[in-house]
Design an enzyme around this catalytic site. Sequence first.
Site, PDB file in Angstrom:
ATOM      1  N   GLU A 234     -55.477 -74.642 -80.890  1.00 22.58           N
ATOM      2  CA  GLU A 234     -54.293 -74.307 -80.079  1.00 22.58           C
ATOM      3  C   GLU A 234     -54.705 -73.143 -79.188  1.00 22.58           C
ATOM      4  O   GLU A 234     -54.770 -72.006 -79.649  1.00 22.58           O
ATOM      5  CB  GLU A 234     -53.127 -73.877 -80.980  1.00 22.58           C
ATOM      6  CG  GLU A 234     -52.640 -74.932 -81.947  1.00 22.58           C
ATOM      7  CD  GLU A 234     -51.836 -76.028 -81.270  1.00 22.58           C
ATOM      8  OE1 GLU A 234     -51.663 -75.997 -80.031  1.00 22.58           O
ATOM      9  OE2 GLU A 234     -51.399 -76.939 -81.987  1.00 22.58           O
ATOM     10  N   CYS A 268     -48.346 -68.280 -75.506  1.00 27.23           N
ATOM     11  CA  CYS A 268     -49.124 -69.379 -74.927  1.00 27.23           C
ATOM     12  C   CYS A 268     -48.216 -70.353 -74.201  1.00 27.23           C
ATOM     13  O   CYS A 268     -48.576 -70.894 -73.174  1.00 27.23           O
ATOM     14  CB  CYS A 268     -49.901 -70.098 -76.029  1.00 27.23           C
ATOM     15  SG  CYS A 268     -48.852 -70.580 -77.395  1.00 27.23           S
TER      16      CYS A 268
HETATM   17  P1  NAP Z   1     -58.602 -64.353 -79.379  1.00 25.84           P
HETATM   18  O1  NAP Z   1     -59.285 -63.146 -78.891  1.00 25.84           O
HETATM   19  O2  NAP Z   1     -59.236 -65.654 -79.171  1.00 25.84           O
HETATM   20  O3  NAP Z   1     -58.332 -64.110 -80.934  1.00 25.84           O
HETATM   21  C1  NAP Z   1     -57.741 -65.092 -81.740  1.00 25.84           C
HETATM   22  C2  NAP Z   1     -58.410 -65.079 -83.093  1.00 25.84           C
HETATM   23  O4  NAP Z   1     -59.754 -65.545 -82.955  1.00 25.84           O
HETATM   24  C3  NAP Z   1     -58.525 -63.701 -83.719  1.00 25.84           C
HETATM   25  O5  NAP Z   1     -58.397 -63.810 -85.108  1.00 25.84           O
HETATM   26  C4  NAP Z   1     -59.931 -63.278 -83.337  1.00 25.84           C
HETATM   27  O6  NAP Z   1     -60.463 -62.317 -84.217  1.00 25.84           O
HETATM   28  C5  NAP Z   1     -60.672 -64.584 -83.456  1.00 25.84           C
HETATM   29  N1  NAP Z   1     -61.873 -64.681 -82.645  1.00 25.84           N
HETATM   30  C6  NAP Z   1     -62.119 -64.152 -81.435  1.00 25.84           C
HETATM   31  N2  NAP Z   1     -63.323 -64.513 -80.993  1.00 25.84           N
HETATM   32  C7  NAP Z   1     -63.869 -65.293 -81.962  1.00 25.84           C
HETATM   33  C8  NAP Z   1     -65.112 -65.978 -82.101  1.00 25.84           C
HETATM   34  N3  NAP Z   1     -66.031 -65.947 -81.150  1.00 25.84           N
HETATM   35  N4  NAP Z   1     -65.318 -66.681 -83.227  1.00 25.84           N
HETATM   36  C9  NAP Z   1     -64.396 -66.737 -84.187  1.00 25.84           C
HETATM   37  N5  NAP Z   1     -63.208 -66.111 -84.115  1.00 25.84           N
HETATM   38  C10 NAP Z   1     -62.939 -65.412 -83.018  1.00 25.84           C
HETATM   39  O7  NAP Z   1     -57.150 -64.513 -78.761  1.00 25.84           O
HETATM   40  P2  NAP Z   1     -56.024 -63.423 -78.684  1.00 25.84           P
HETATM   41  O8  NAP Z   1     -56.330 -62.540 -77.543  1.00 25.84           O
HETATM   42  O9  NAP Z   1     -55.783 -62.798 -79.999  1.00 25.84           O
HETATM   43  O10 NAP Z   1     -54.758 -64.355 -78.390  1.00 25.84           O
HETATM   44  C11 NAP Z   1     -54.397 -64.709 -77.121  1.00 25.84           C
HETATM   45  C12 NAP Z   1     -54.784 -66.129 -76.787  1.00 25.84           C
HETATM   46  O11 NAP Z   1     -54.282 -67.028 -77.771  1.00 25.84           O
HETATM   47  C13 NAP Z   1     -54.172 -66.575 -75.501  1.00 25.84           C
HETATM   48  O12 NAP Z   1     -55.092 -67.308 -74.750  1.00 25.84           O
HETATM   49  C14 NAP Z   1     -53.013 -67.449 -75.945  1.00 25.84           C
HETATM   50  O13 NAP Z   1     -52.566 -68.358 -74.987  1.00 25.84           O
HETATM   51  C15 NAP Z   1     -53.591 -68.098 -77.143  1.00 25.84           C
HETATM   52  N6  NAP Z   1     -52.528 -68.632 -78.002  1.00 25.84           N
HETATM   53  C16 NAP Z   1     -52.372 -69.972 -78.095  1.00 25.84           C
HETATM   54  C17 NAP Z   1     -51.346 -70.500 -78.855  1.00 25.84           C
HETATM   55  C18 NAP Z   1     -51.134 -71.982 -78.970  1.00 25.84           C
HETATM   56  O14 NAP Z   1     -50.411 -72.396 -79.879  1.00 25.84           O
HETATM   57  N7  NAP Z   1     -51.721 -72.810 -78.144  1.00 25.84           N
HETATM   58  C19 NAP Z   1     -50.483 -69.640 -79.522  1.00 25.84           C
HETATM   59  C20 NAP Z   1     -50.676 -68.270 -79.395  1.00 25.84           C
HETATM   60  C21 NAP Z   1     -51.713 -67.774 -78.630  1.00 25.84           C
HETATM   61  P3  NAP Z   1     -60.599 -60.759 -83.779  1.00 25.84           P
HETATM   62  O15 NAP Z   1     -59.214 -60.269 -83.544  1.00 25.84           O
HETATM   63  O16 NAP Z   1     -61.261 -60.134 -84.948  1.00 25.84           O
HETATM   64  O17 NAP Z   1     -61.426 -60.738 -82.532  1.00 25.84           O
END
Ligand code: NAP
Length: 466
Positions: A234, A268
Amino acid sequence: MPIASVNPATGETLKTFEALGPEGIEKRLAAAHEAFLEYRVTGFGERARLLKRAAGLLEEDQDDIARTMTSEMGKPITAARAEAAKCVKAMRWYAAHAERLLADEAVPDEEAADSGASRAFVRYRPLGVVLAVMPWNFPLWQVVRFAAPALMAGNTGLLKHASNVPQTALYLGDLFHRAGFPEGCFQTLLIGSAEVEGVLRDVRVAAATLTGSEPAGRSVASIAGDEVKKTVLELGGSDPYVVMPSADVDRAARVAVTARVQNNGQSCIAAKRFIVHEDVYDTFTERFTARMEGLTVGDPLEESTDIGPLASEQGRADLEALVEDALRLGAGALCGAGRPEACPRGWYYLPTVLTGITPRMRIHREETFGPVATVYRVADLDEAVRAANDSPFGLSSNVWTRDEGEVARFVRDLEAGGVFVNGMTASHPAMPFGGVKRSGYGRELSGHGIKEFCNTTTVWRGGAER
Ligand code: NAP
């Protein structure tokens, strides 16, 4: 990134946490796997009893956990309470419906006979330990919408939550424990993203779900692909919000504000690109901008606050860079485009409406994770559909029209996992949630969501048994 709660309204570090070392990770992996071997054979009645107990506990904790979420990531306190209530509802929904959703499905007699069977059916069996990598923006909801169906299906869960919401993460592990789920059924792993690969490659982990950004999704999916493990992704969204001439423009403008700024604009499924027919463009834009300008920006713990700070300093810097790039390349700002003077501390950003967007601007293709709206003028239905689909993302979409012919066209042609007509996108336990294109794949919620982490098993019984 350190594992820490930092209050985005002040920049103050509230609490820091030590990440788990290899021994701590191993202990939890072993517990999750052992728990699965016993939990997988429990009945739906027992799982529902435990999940309903978790829902009851969360309901009691609603005010406290809401304050924790607000202090960790800045969402308005009213929205934090609503998020907790939504989780309670989803838990009760899955407790009530999982057995029906996962009931055996008979293959029609004639078709079974054609395969040589006396009878055949499909059984949905659990997959095993599922790793959930989750974001901070809806720190309770994103986890519960995975955990409730996963636990009802008989899986066990390991949560790697975002590093900036450790208190909410620990609360969740504790909640399922207090509800009486057997040891190891749902555990929080306080680890950084660098440790995800090792956990995902462990033979005891069967699958993974990730909600978050595209780079994180790509990384987890490629590791899982290498291990041939199932994933659900997602990811981001840049949902279109189309307003056609037959729409109730005043209502469309009112709902547009909530659709854009919910959760301080960090959702999102927020509407991010407003695509407005030229016949109603001026009226819509004027009313939308007036309402955006009228929002109360301030302390998220105040009941009257509409918009709190962005969750991180980096998040605000990223948003500012997108707006500055657009303005430099000729976009116009109808309001906002800066930090509020009244909130010098914390990572606040003003509600902003931008027009004159062109494909050269980064904001045209990238996701704006904050209270910034882009408005596009279109001449007709064809151009509206083209503009709506002109995005790498395809999470959901919103269309405002009273013309049934237009509705049919949008439902047929919009490249998105949802089409919401005369209302804003919102998730509900009974409806599938997820996207296409760069927004990811797979679905959460509803029967579609619970089956993602099931082994869809064909049971075939030979003709001799007739
Ligand atoms: P993010 O940086 O991708 O972080 C999300 C999760 O992934 C965190 O637990 C993060 O851990 C982990 N993570 C980051 N890089 C990783 C990697 N290379 N390998 C494994 N895990 C990794 O995203 P965010 O900034 O927290 O959230 C915002 C994004 O999420 C936006 O793009 C938003 O649209 C999307 N989102 C999508 C939905 C949906 O249902 N489609 C819902 C909500 C949010 P750390 O915090 O330790 O880095």
